[in-house]
Design a protein around this motif. Structure first.
Motif, PDB file in Angstrom:
ATOM      1  N   LEU A  45      42.648  35.729  44.113  1.00  0.00           N
ATOM      2  CA  LEU A  45      40.721  35.283  43.826  1.00  0.00           C
ATOM      3  C   LEU A  45      40.680  33.474  43.740  1.00  0.00           C
ATOM      4  O   LEU A  45      39.919  33.354  43.789  1.00  0.00           O
ATOM      5  CB  LEU A  45      40.600  35.428  42.218  1.00  0.00           C
ATOM      6  N   ALA A  46      41.549  32.582  42.966  1.00  0.00           N
ATOM      7  CA  ALA A  46      41.378  31.168  42.999  1.00  0.00           C
ATOM      8  C   ALA A  46      41.607  30.503  44.531  1.00  0.00           C
ATOM      9  O   ALA A  46      41.059  30.421  44.974  1.00  0.00           O
ATOM     10  CB  ALA A  46      42.510  30.819  42.199  1.00  0.00           C
ATOM     11  N   LYS A  47      42.566  31.660  45.564  1.00  0.00           N
ATOM     12  CA  LYS A  47      42.276  31.008  47.044  1.00  0.00           C
ATOM     13  C   LYS A  47      41.149  31.467  46.998  1.00  0.00           C
ATOM     14  O   LYS A  47      40.623  30.054  48.263  1.00  0.00           O
ATOM     15  CB  LYS A  47      43.640  31.366  47.507  1.00  0.00           C
ATOM     16  N   ARG A  48      40.204  32.347  47.169  1.00  0.00           N
ATOM     17  CA  ARG A  48      39.781  33.042  47.949  1.00  0.00           C
ATOM     18  C   ARG A  48      38.759  31.709  47.441  1.00  0.00           C
ATOM     19  O   ARG A  48      37.464  31.749  47.874  1.00  0.00           O
ATOM     20  CB  ARG A  48      39.175  34.479  47.608  1.00  0.00           C
ATOM     21  N   GLU A  49      38.651  31.393  45.705  1.00  0.00           N
ATOM     22  CA  GLU A  49      36.639  30.802  45.560  1.00  0.00           C
ATOM     23  C   GLU A  49      36.764  29.385  45.912  1.00  0.00           C
ATOM     24  O   GLU A  49      35.918  28.634  46.212  1.00  0.00           O
ATOM     25  CB  GLU A  49      37.452  31.031  44.091  1.00  0.00           C
ATOM     26  N   GLY A  50      38.552  28.867  46.186  1.00  0.00           N
ATOM     27  CA  GLY A  50      38.894  27.800  46.138  1.00  0.00           C
ATOM     28  C   GLY A  50      38.252  27.549  47.799  1.00  0.00           C
ATOM     29  O   GLY A  50      38.112  26.149  48.131  1.00  0.00           O
ATOM     30  N   LEU A  51      38.591  27.816  48.689  1.00  0.00           N
ATOM     31  CA  LEU A  51      38.432  28.019  49.869  1.00  0.00           C
ATOM     32  C   LEU A  51      36.571  28.048  50.302  1.00  0.00           C
ATOM     33  O   LEU A  51      36.060  27.362  50.983  1.00  0.00           O
ATOM     34  CB  LEU A  51      39.069  29.395  51.210  1.00  0.00           C
ATOM     35  N   GLY A  95      41.403  32.089  32.586  1.00  0.00           N
ATOM     36  CA  GLY A  95      41.537  31.441  33.909  1.00  0.00           C
ATOM     37  C   GLY A  95      41.048  32.624  34.585  1.00  0.00           C
ATOM     38  O   GLY A  95      39.876  31.959  35.586  1.00  0.00           O
ATOM     39  N   PHE A  96      40.659  34.002  34.613  1.00  0.00           N
ATOM     40  CA  PHE A  96      39.765  34.974  34.960  1.00  0.00           C
ATOM     41  C   PHE A  96      37.897  34.569  35.053  1.00  0.00           C
ATOM     42  O   PHE A  96      37.120  34.565  36.082  1.00  0.00           O
ATOM     43  CB  PHE A  96      39.971  36.570  35.140  1.00  0.00           C
ATOM     44  N   LEU A  97      38.320  33.834  33.829  1.00  0.00           N
ATOM     45  CA  LEU A  97      36.721  33.606  33.776  1.00  0.00           C
ATOM     46  C   LEU A  97      36.237  32.158  33.558  1.00  0.00           C
ATOM     47  O   LEU A  97      35.170  32.528  34.777  1.00  0.00           O
ATOM     48  CB  LEU A  97      36.656  33.416  31.914  1.00  0.00           C
ATOM     49  N   LEU A  98      37.130  31.440  34.583  1.00  0.00           N
ATOM     50  CA  LEU A  98      37.167  30.638  35.526  1.00  0.00           C
ATOM     51  C   LEU A  98      36.648  30.479  36.702  1.00  0.00           C
ATOM     52  O   LEU A  98      36.528  30.017  37.788  1.00  0.00           O
ATOM     53  CB  LEU A  98      37.875  29.188  34.991  1.00  0.00           C
ATOM     54  N   LEU A  99      37.513  31.862  37.393  1.00  0.00           N
ATOM     55  CA  LEU A  99      36.980  32.184  38.484  1.00  0.00           C
ATOM     56  C   LEU A  99      35.874  33.052  39.229  1.00  0.00           C
ATOM     57  O   LEU A  99      35.930  33.248  40.002  1.00  0.00           O
ATOM     58  CB  LEU A  99      38.969  33.079  39.056  1.00  0.00           C
ATOM     59  N   ILE A 100      35.714  33.573  37.997  1.00  0.00           N
ATOM     60  CA  ILE A 100      34.647  34.347  37.909  1.00  0.00           C
ATOM     61  C   ILE A 100      33.051  32.846  38.895  1.00  0.00           C
ATOM     62  O   ILE A 100      32.859  32.669  37.121  1.00  0.00           O
ATOM     63  CB  ILE A 100      33.836  35.682  37.445  1.00  0.00           C
ATOM     64  N   PRO A 101      32.123  33.527  39.732  1.00  0.00           N
ATOM     65  CA  PRO A 101      31.655  32.457  39.887  1.00  0.00           C
ATOM     66  C   PRO A 101      30.294  32.529  38.874  1.00  0.00           C
ATOM     67  O   PRO A 101      29.912  31.818  38.661  1.00  0.00           O
ATOM     68  CB  PRO A 101      30.472  32.723  41.152  1.00  0.00           C
ATOM     69  N   TYR A 102      29.975  33.377  37.872  1.00  0.00           N
ATOM     70  CA  TYR A 102      29.004  33.868  37.412  1.00  0.00           C
ATOM     71  C   TYR A 102      29.507  32.931  35.923  1.00  0.00           C
ATOM     72  O   TYR A 102      28.743  32.287  35.387  1.00  0.00           O
ATOM     73  CB  TYR A 102      28.444  34.943  36.465  1.00  0.00           C
ATOM     74  N   THR A 103      30.640  33.364  35.957  1.00  0.00           N
ATOM     75  CA  THR A 103      31.251  32.524  33.787  1.00  0.00           C
ATOM     76  C   THR A 103      31.320  31.160  34.603  1.00  0.00           C
ATOM     77  O   THR A 103      31.421  30.782  33.533  1.00  0.00           O
ATOM     78  CB  THR A 103      32.406  33.628  33.665  1.00  0.00           C
ATOM     79  N   ARG A 104      32.427  31.442  35.556  1.00  0.00           N
ATOM     80  CA  ARG A 104      32.338  29.994  35.343  1.00  0.00           C
ATOM     81  C   ARG A 104      30.780  29.042  35.571  1.00  0.00           C
ATOM     82  O   ARG A 104      30.992  27.750  34.656  1.00  0.00           O
ATOM     83  CB  ARG A 104      32.511  29.461  37.034  1.00  0.00           C
ATOM     84  N   GLY A 105      29.801  29.896  35.899  1.00  0.00           N
ATOM     85  CA  GLY A 105      28.685  28.988  35.957  1.00  0.00           C
ATOM     86  C   GLY A 105      28.410  28.079  34.163  1.00  0.00           C
ATOM     87  O   GLY A 105      28.076  27.206  34.505  1.00  0.00           O
ATOM     88  N   ILE A 106      28.467  28.779  34.037  1.00  0.00           N
ATOM     89  CA  ILE A 106      28.558  28.667  31.720  1.00  0.00           C
ATOM     90  C   ILE A 106      29.245  27.416  31.710  1.00  0.00           C
ATOM     91  O   ILE A 106      29.292  27.237  30.778  1.00  0.00           O
ATOM     92  CB  ILE A 106      28.815  29.545  30.873  1.00  0.00           C
TER      93      ILE A 106
END
Length: 135
Positions: A45-51, A95-106
């Motif tokens: 997930l981190a690789k996907r979101e990072g790209l 870590g997952f909360l920072l990778l998920i776009p919605y919770t990362r927005g928070i």
């Protein structure tokens, strides 16, 4: 500095407690496998979101825009990836909360507020960065 010391003491204690509780509840082998599985899924997930963030920053730069939001997203994804490298369930959750776009927005809202507060209080001076741009 005190907060960091407390985190370095408190987080490992909580992680050990959660791992022992999970080991008692579901057995040590399933708890270990679950810990490894969250790491593997988190890395993917981190690789996907990072790209995705990297591509967005490239598009913004090609348009002549500053990729401020993409930079904050990148910082959050990097921190989320680091938290997923630490063995344990508590750090995996954050870590997952920072990778998920919605919770990362928070999380980005909290980071922005923290930065603005530091700038207003004079603890972070943006103009000091211009010292390095005298070429």
């Amino acid at each position: 500095m005190r907060v960091l010391i407390m985190l370095f003491l408190l987080v490992p204690i909580l992680e050990i407690w959660f791992l022992v509780a999970a080991g008692r509840g579901i057995g040590w082998v399933p708890a270990l496998l679950l810990c490894v599985l969250t790491g593997v899924i988190g890395a993917w997930l981190a690789k996907r979101e990072g790209l995705q963030i990297f591509r967005l920053a490239q598009v913004q730069l090609s348009r002549g825009e500053l990729p401020g939001e993409a930079i904050l997203d990148g910082i959050c994804v990097f921190m989320g990836g680091l938290l997923l490298l630490v063995p344990g369930f508590l750090t995996d959750i954050f870590g997952f909360l920072l990778l998920i776009p919605y919770t990362r927005g928070i999380a980005k809202l909290f980071i922005k507020r923290w930065l603005y507060k530091r700038i207003r209080n004079g603890q972070l001076n943006i103009l000091t960065f211009n010292k390095f741009n005298r070429f």
